[in-house]
Each structure stands twice: as structure tokens, then as C-alpha cells.
Design a protein around this motif. Structure first.
Motif, PDB file in Angstrom:
ATOM      1  N   LEU A   1       0.830  -1.214   0.000  1.00  0.00           N
ATOM      2  CA  LEU A   1       0.000   0.000   0.000  1.00  0.00           C
ATOM      3  C   LEU A   1       0.864   1.264   0.000  1.00  0.00           C
ATOM      4  CD1 LEU A   1      -2.932  -0.864   2.424  1.00  0.00           C
ATOM      5  CD2 LEU A   1      -3.143  -0.076   0.061  1.00  0.00           C
ATOM      6  N   LEU A   2       1.906   1.270   0.832  1.00  0.00           N
ATOM      7  CA  LEU A   2       2.751   2.464   0.919  1.00  0.00           C
ATOM      8  C   LEU A   2       3.577   2.665  -0.345  1.00  0.00           C
ATOM      9  CD1 LEU A   2       3.943   2.183   4.634  1.00  0.00           C
ATOM     10  CD2 LEU A   2       2.348   3.832   3.668  1.00  0.00           C
ATOM     11  N   LEU A   3       3.906   1.563  -1.004  1.00  0.00           N
ATOM     12  CA  LEU A   3       4.698   1.672  -2.230  1.00  0.00           C
ATOM     13  C   LEU A   3       3.812   1.895  -3.465  1.00  0.00           C
ATOM     14  CD1 LEU A   3       7.760   1.396  -2.784  1.00  0.00           C
ATOM     15  CD2 LEU A   3       7.315  -0.953  -3.491  1.00  0.00           C
ATOM     16  N   GLY A   4       2.648   1.224  -3.479  1.00  0.00           N
ATOM     17  CA  GLY A   4       1.830   1.243  -4.689  1.00  0.00           C
ATOM     18  C   GLY A   4       0.848   2.401  -4.783  1.00  0.00           C
ATOM     19  N   SER A   5       0.283   2.840  -3.636  1.00  0.00           N
ATOM     20  CA  SER A   5      -0.746   3.876  -3.724  1.00  0.00           C
ATOM     21  C   SER A   5      -0.219   5.203  -4.284  1.00  0.00           C
ATOM     22  CB  SER A   5      -1.428   4.074  -2.359  1.00  0.00           C
ATOM     23  OG  SER A   5      -0.511   4.534  -1.397  1.00  0.00           O
ATOM     24  N   PRO A   6       1.012   5.648  -3.957  1.00  0.00           N
ATOM     25  CA  PRO A   6       1.503   6.869  -4.620  1.00  0.00           C
ATOM     26  C   PRO A   6       1.624   6.705  -6.136  1.00  0.00           C
ATOM     27  CG  PRO A   6       2.843   6.362  -2.696  1.00  0.00           C
ATOM     28  CD  PRO A   6       1.959   5.185  -2.928  1.00  0.00           C
ATOM     29  N   LEU A   7       1.955   5.487  -6.581  1.00  0.00           N
ATOM     30  CA  LEU A   7       2.025   5.231  -8.025  1.00  0.00           C
ATOM     31  C   LEU A   7       0.661   5.402  -8.669  1.00  0.00           C
ATOM     32  CD1 LEU A   7       4.335   2.084  -8.371  1.00  0.00           C
ATOM     33  CD2 LEU A   7       4.787   4.386  -9.207  1.00  0.00           C
ATOM     34  N   VAL A   8      -0.374   4.886  -7.977  1.00  0.00           N
ATOM     35  CA  VAL A   8      -1.737   5.002  -8.502  1.00  0.00           C
ATOM     36  C   VAL A   8      -2.165   6.469  -8.558  1.00  0.00           C
ATOM     37  CG1 VAL A   8      -4.159   4.523  -7.981  1.00  0.00           C
ATOM     38  CG2 VAL A   8      -2.470   2.703  -7.806  1.00  0.00           C
ATOM     39  N   VAL A   9      -1.909   7.201  -7.468  1.00  0.00           N
ATOM     40  CA  VAL A   9      -2.319   8.616  -7.421  1.00  0.00           C
ATOM     41  C   VAL A   9      -1.588   9.418  -8.497  1.00  0.00           C
ATOM     42  CG1 VAL A   9      -2.285  10.690  -5.988  1.00  0.00           C
ATOM     43  CG2 VAL A   9      -2.917   8.504  -4.977  1.00  0.00           C
ATOM     44  N   PHE A  10      -0.290   9.164  -8.648  1.00  0.00           N
ATOM     45  CA  PHE A  10       0.474   9.857  -9.689  1.00  0.00           C
ATOM     46  C   PHE A  10      -0.068   9.512 -11.087  1.00  0.00           C
ATOM     47  CE2 PHE A  10       3.993   9.667 -12.773  1.00  0.00           C
ATOM     48  CZ  PHE A  10       4.343  11.005 -12.795  1.00  0.00           C
ATOM     49  N   SER A  11      -0.368   8.239 -11.305  1.00  0.00           N
ATOM     50  CA  SER A  11      -0.890   7.807 -12.618  1.00  0.00           C
ATOM     51  C   SER A  11      -2.231   8.472 -12.911  1.00  0.00           C
ATOM     52  CB  SER A  11      -1.042   6.290 -12.656  1.00  0.00           C
ATOM     53  OG  SER A  11       0.201   5.670 -12.437  1.00  0.00           O
ATOM     54  N   LEU A  12      -3.077   8.594 -11.867  1.00  0.00           N
ATOM     55  CA  LEU A  12      -4.369   9.268 -12.063  1.00  0.00           C
ATOM     56  C   LEU A  12      -4.175  10.735 -12.450  1.00  0.00           C
ATOM     57  CD1 LEU A  12      -6.478   7.819  -9.123  1.00  0.00           C
ATOM     58  CD2 LEU A  12      -7.113   7.767 -11.534  1.00  0.00           C
ATOM     59  N   ALA A  13      -3.182  11.372 -11.836  1.00  0.00           N
ATOM     60  CA  ALA A  13      -2.951  12.793 -12.109  1.00  0.00           C
ATOM     61  C   ALA A  13      -2.493  13.046 -13.534  1.00  0.00           C
ATOM     62  CB  ALA A  13      -1.917  13.343 -11.114  1.00  0.00           C
ATOM     63  N   VAL A  14      -1.740  12.094 -14.100  1.00  0.00           N
ATOM     64  CA  VAL A  14      -1.148  12.329 -15.429  1.00  0.00           C
ATOM     65  C   VAL A  14      -1.756  11.438 -16.505  1.00  0.00           C
ATOM     66  CG1 VAL A  14       1.024  13.043 -14.364  1.00  0.00           C
ATOM     67  CG2 VAL A  14       0.735  10.670 -15.070  1.00  0.00           C
ATOM     68  N   ALA A  15      -2.849  10.719 -16.186  1.00  0.00           N
ATOM     69  CA  ALA A  15      -3.373   9.697 -17.102  1.00  0.00           C
ATOM     70  C   ALA A  15      -3.613  10.201 -18.537  1.00  0.00           C
ATOM     71  CB  ALA A  15      -4.637   9.077 -16.534  1.00  0.00           C
ATOM     72  N   PRO A  16      -4.369  11.295 -18.749  1.00  0.00           N
ATOM     73  CA  PRO A  16      -4.633  11.706 -20.144  1.00  0.00           C
ATOM     74  C   PRO A  16      -3.346  12.034 -20.919  1.00  0.00           C
ATOM     75  CG  PRO A  16      -6.115  12.822 -18.613  1.00  0.00           C
ATOM     76  CD  PRO A  16      -5.076  12.146 -17.789  1.00  0.00           C
ATOM     77  N   LEU A  17      -2.433  12.775 -20.256  1.00  0.00           N
ATOM     78  CA  LEU A  17      -1.169  13.115 -20.912  1.00  0.00           C
ATOM     79  C   LEU A  17      -0.319  11.865 -21.154  1.00  0.00           C
ATOM     80  CD1 LEU A  17       0.860  15.265 -21.893  1.00  0.00           C
ATOM     81  CD2 LEU A  17       1.713  15.389 -19.536  1.00  0.00           C
ATOM     82  N   ALA A  18      -0.289  10.985 -20.141  1.00  0.00           N
ATOM     83  CA  ALA A  18       0.534   9.783 -20.246  1.00  0.00           C
ATOM     84  C   ALA A  18       0.084   8.891 -21.397  1.00  0.00           C
ATOM     85  CB  ALA A  18       0.487   9.006 -18.928  1.00  0.00           C
ATOM     86  N   VAL A  19      -1.231   8.783 -21.592  1.00  0.00           N
ATOM     87  CA  VAL A  19      -1.744   7.946 -22.682  1.00  0.00           C
ATOM     88  C   VAL A  19      -1.270   8.481 -24.041  1.00  0.00           C
ATOM     89  CG1 VAL A  19      -3.849   7.268 -23.901  1.00  0.00           C
ATOM     90  CG2 VAL A  19      -3.722   7.054 -21.428  1.00  0.00           C
ATOM     91  N   SER A  20      -1.325   9.812 -24.200  1.00  0.00           N
ATOM     92  CA  SER A  20      -0.876  10.402 -25.477  1.00  0.00           C
ATOM     93  C   SER A  20       0.614  10.193 -25.691  1.00  0.00           C
ATOM     94  CB  SER A  20      -1.183  11.902 -25.501  1.00  0.00           C
ATOM     95  OG  SER A  20      -2.565  12.103 -25.453  1.00  0.00           O
TER      96      SER A  20
END
Length: 473
Positions: free
Chosen positions: A304-323
């Protein structure tokens, strides 16, 4: 604790290399063959994955579960040698049976499951199946001996090889090369695990026929229910591209595959790498209930401590990251991805519980949890696609892992007298709240919240796992 940190650093490093290799190869595929071609590649990979589950007979996992308790004694342990030789005997029989069936039905497979692909492509996939199963046995042996460093090298180097192999083929032959592209990863894993297995210096002796027969029975006793569990669990996930193909279309398979690559492959790669440390460690504690539950709680907190920041970061950049990761043609993928990533928070916790069921309870318990998980994915995905179209695939993923967490939690609580840690429950609720807020906030707020949650998790990692452990690793 030091063991978790050390294994995570080693396996995490290999995951980063694999992630970069995966990013480069999928970016090239997305640009050169588009969502349509990426969807077709997903169909090939899904077919190979499903057949590998059925033909694999759970040999790789069986070697870990049955071999790990003996592996610490000595490298020449007679039971492990008997297990190894029994596994190869089962491999030859199941491979012959499965390739015969695949080749006999190659025409309908190519037409109905692989979007009217050439029939010769099915033959290539049958060869890939042989490589994949052989690599699985060799990797299972490395895992049984808990050779984390060698496993990390297999993961990293085979990912690089698979990426170079695939990019080269697609560069020259575009979509015509896709059946051959699928061979890259299993070929790399087979060759590398073969080389590294030689470093174990297992004696080249033939085990007693009675020991081999007993090992064969043990492997089948574990493997048959395990395969049943995988068919109704993992195979349903792998079969999703076929469902999307017939419900929505081939281009939507491409969008779905891109979301899976980001959510499952990119973040899930971390879980797969950690699993190579966690499963043998948990299997070795199967006769020590208190230590088993303590290891489970510790791993949940760490994930949880390692993975949840990854999830939150991915949510923040998802549209840009997909492009960036794919191309502007993949915009609908971002809609799927938001729901997928929220579901991954439940997946992190249920991942540890799933391994607890596999390592500590009878096989029928794992069969029950995987069956219910597969049924949930099927029902919620169909409902989601019918109600929301492409983005409904993400909604189905979220609902599935919410239900799967409840199911595995109940099974582990009753079967192992485990009780959820209040600290871990609180961490999960906080992570869900932060992730939901990230979706709702404007861009600046998303970045600020991501940084804040990252700092909180790092400080908690230091508090619970200790600066000394981190520095020693």
C-alpha cells in the motif's frame, strides 16, 4: 523486514528496466500499427496466455509451493530433484496433447478468436506455447530456491530482448509480424532461465522412480485445482480481449489493451516482481500460523505504501501519459484508465490475500476465490460495456476488485484466523480518498496532492520499515 526491502530493490530495479522496455516497444507499435494492430497483438498474446495456463498444469507455482520448504536444506535435495524431473515428464505429455488440439482447430481459432488472422500464425503460437511452458518450469525452480537476483535478471534481460525482437519485426513487416512478435518474451525467458538454472549446480542424477512418481502425484494434486482456478480467474482476464472484440470491435480491443498495459503491466509489474519474493517466503511459513499472518500484514502495508503513490500519480497524469506512451489516437483509453487505477487500490490488498490463500489453504479455497473473481469480472465487464461503452470496462474492473477483496478477506479470515490490521485498513481508506480527490481537482491541485501523498507514504515507509533496513539494502 530487511528481506522485503532487499527483494523489492532487486526486483523493483528489474521491473523498471522491463517497464522502460515495454514503454518503448508499445510506443513503437502504437505509432506504426495503431489501435487496430495493437488490438490484434492483444488477441495473440491473450490466446498464448490462456493456452499456457491450461497446458502449464500449475507446474511453476507447484514447484514453488512444494519445493520452497525443502530448498533451504541443500541444493542436492532429493525431493527437489524428483519434483524437477516429474515436472518435465508432465510438461512433455501436456504439451503434446495441447499442440495437437491447437493445430487440429487452427482454422476456427484463426477465424473466430484471432480476427481472421492467417492460419500459420496459430502454428507460431503453438511453438510459443512450448517455449512459455518450459520457461515457466525453469523460473519456478529458480523461485523455489528463492534466487531473487537471478529472477530479476531473467525479468529484465528477457524484457529487453522481447522489446528489441518485437520492434525489429514490426519495423520491417508491420502487422504481418505480430504472431512472431509474441515469441520474443518466452524465447528470452527460456534461454536466460536455462543459463541461470545451471548456476544452481543441481546434480545430474536420476531420482528414484518411486520418488518421481510421488512427486508427479503431488504436482498434479496441486496443479489440477490450480489450473481450474486460473481458468476461471486469470484466464477470464486474458480472455477479455475476445469479449471486447465481439461486444465492441477490434479498435476497442486496442483501447482496452492500452489501458491494461498501463494499469496492469506497468503498475502490476511491481506486484508480479514482489510476488516472486512474497510467495516462496509465505510458502515456507505455511506451518507457522502467527508468523504467516504477520508476514501477510507486513506485505500488505508495504504494498500500500509503495503502490498507492504510483496510482495517485498515474491518475494525475493519465490523459497526458496515454498520449505520450501511445499516441493521440488512444484518447478513449484514459476514460478506462481512471476506473482501472481506482480498482488497483483494491487489487493491491487482495493480491496479498490471494497469495495467502494459495500458500496457506487447501487448493479448493483458491479455486473458490478465483472462480468468484472470474465470475465478477465477466458479469461486471458485460454490464459496464452495455451501460457505459468503452469506459464501462474500467468500471467493471473496479467493481470486480472491490468484490474480490471482500471474498479473499473472508476466506483468509475463516481459514487462517487472520484479522485485518486496522493500520492497513486506515491506509487503504486514505489512499482511496486521495485518489478520488485527485480525479476531481484541477491540474495544479492534482500535482500538489500527489506530491503530498508521496511524502506521507515515504515517511511512513521509513517509520514502519526503518531507515536502517533501507540503508542496508
Amino acid at each position: 523486514m530487511g528481506s522485503i526491502i532487499r527483494a523489492t530493490v532487486i526486483l523493483g530495479s528489474s521491473s523498471v528496466i522491463s517497464l522502460i522496455a515495454s514503454f518503448l516497444s508499445n510506443k513503437a507499435y502504437a505509432v506504426w500499427i495503431g489501435p487496430d494492430g495493437l488490438g490484434l497483438l492483444g488477441l495473440f498474446q491473450s490466446f498464448l496466455g490462456i493456452t499456457a495456463i491450461g497446458a502449464g498444469m500449475g507446474l511453476s507455482s507447484g514447484l514453488v509451493r512444494l519445493g520452497a520448504p525443502h530448498a533451504k536444506e541443500e541444493a542436492s535435495n532429493s525431493q527437489l530433484i524428483a519434483l524437477q524431473q516429474a515436472a518435465w515428464q508432465i510438461y512433455r505429455i501436456t504439451l503434446l496433447l495441447c499442440t495437437t488440439i491447437i493445430l487440429a482447430f487452427s482454422h476456427p481459432i484463426a477465424e473466430h478468436l484471432l480476427a481472421n488472422s492467417p492460419v500459420w500464425g496459430v502454428g507460431v503460437l503453438a511453438f510459443g506455447l512450448a517455449l512459455s511452458l518450459a520457461a515457466g518450469i525453469q523460473i519456478g525452480l529458480l523461485n523455489a530456491y528463492h534466487r531473487v537476483g537471478l529472477l530479476a535478471q531473467v525479468t529484465a534481460l528477457s524484457s529487453i530482448f522481447g522489446a528489441v525482437w518485437g520492434i525489429t519485426l514490426v519495423w520491417f513487416w508491420r502487422e504481418n509480424a505480430l504472431p512472431w512478435v509474441v515469441l520474443g518474451m518466452p524465447l528470452g525467458q527460456f534461454v536466460l532461465s536455462r543459463i541461470f538454472l545451471g548456476r544452481l549446480r543441481m546434480p545430474l542424477i536420476k531420482a528414484n522412480s518411486r520418488d518421481i512418481r510421488a512427486a508427479r502425484i503431488e504436482l498434479l494434486r496441486f496443479g489440477l485445482p490450480f489450473v481450474g482456478s486460473q481458468i476461471v480467474g486469470s484466464a477470464v482476464q486474458l480472455g477479455m480481449p475476445f469479449l471486447v472484440l465481439h461486444q465492441l470491435g477490434q479498435i476497442e480491443v486496442g483501447y482496452y489493451r492500452a489501458a491494461i498495459l498501463f494499469s496492469t503491466a506497468y503498475i502490476g509489474f511491481l506486484l508480479n516482481a514482489l510476488g516472486q519474493d512474497f510467495y516462496p517466503r509465505l510458502s515456507a511459513l505455511q506451518n507457522k500460523p502467527q508468523a504467516f499472518c504477520a508476514a501477510l500484514d507486513l506485505q500488505q502495508r508495504f504494498v500500500l505504501l509503495l503502490g498507492s503513490p504510483l496510482v495517485v500519480f498515474s491518475l494525475a497524469v493519465a490523459p497526458l501519459a496515454v498520449s505520450v506512451l501511445f499516441s493521440s489516437e488512444f484518447r478513449p483509453t484514459a476514460d478506462i484508465l481512471q476506473w482501472h487505477l481506482l480498482g488497483d487500490l483494491f487489487r493491491f490488498v487482495s493480491w496479498t490475500l490471494g497469495y495467502a490463500v494459495l500458500a496457506g489453504l487447501p487448493n479448493r479455497a483458491y479455486l473458490v476465490t478465483e472462480t468468484l473473481g472470474g465470475v465478477c469480472l465477466l458479469i461486471f465487464s458485460l454490464w459496464g460495456m452495455d451501460r457505459f461503452g468503452t469506459s464501462g470496462l474500467g468500471v467493471g474492473w473496479l467493481l470486480t476488485y472491490f468484490c474480490y477483496l471482500i471474498i479473499t478477506g473472508i476466506v483468509v479470515a475463516f481459514g487462517l484466523r487472520w484479522r485485518p490490521s486496522l493500520t492497513n485498513v486506515f491506509l487503504l481508506l486514505c489512499a482511496i480518498g486521495v485518489a478520488a480527490a485527485t480525479i476531481a481537482l484541477p491540474e495544479v491541485g492534482k500535482i500538489m496532492l500527489t506530491l503530498l501523498w508521496g511524502l506521507v507514504c515515504i515517511s511512513l515507509l521509513l517509520r514502519y520499515f526503518g531507515k536502517a533496513s533501507l540503508s542496508r539494502s
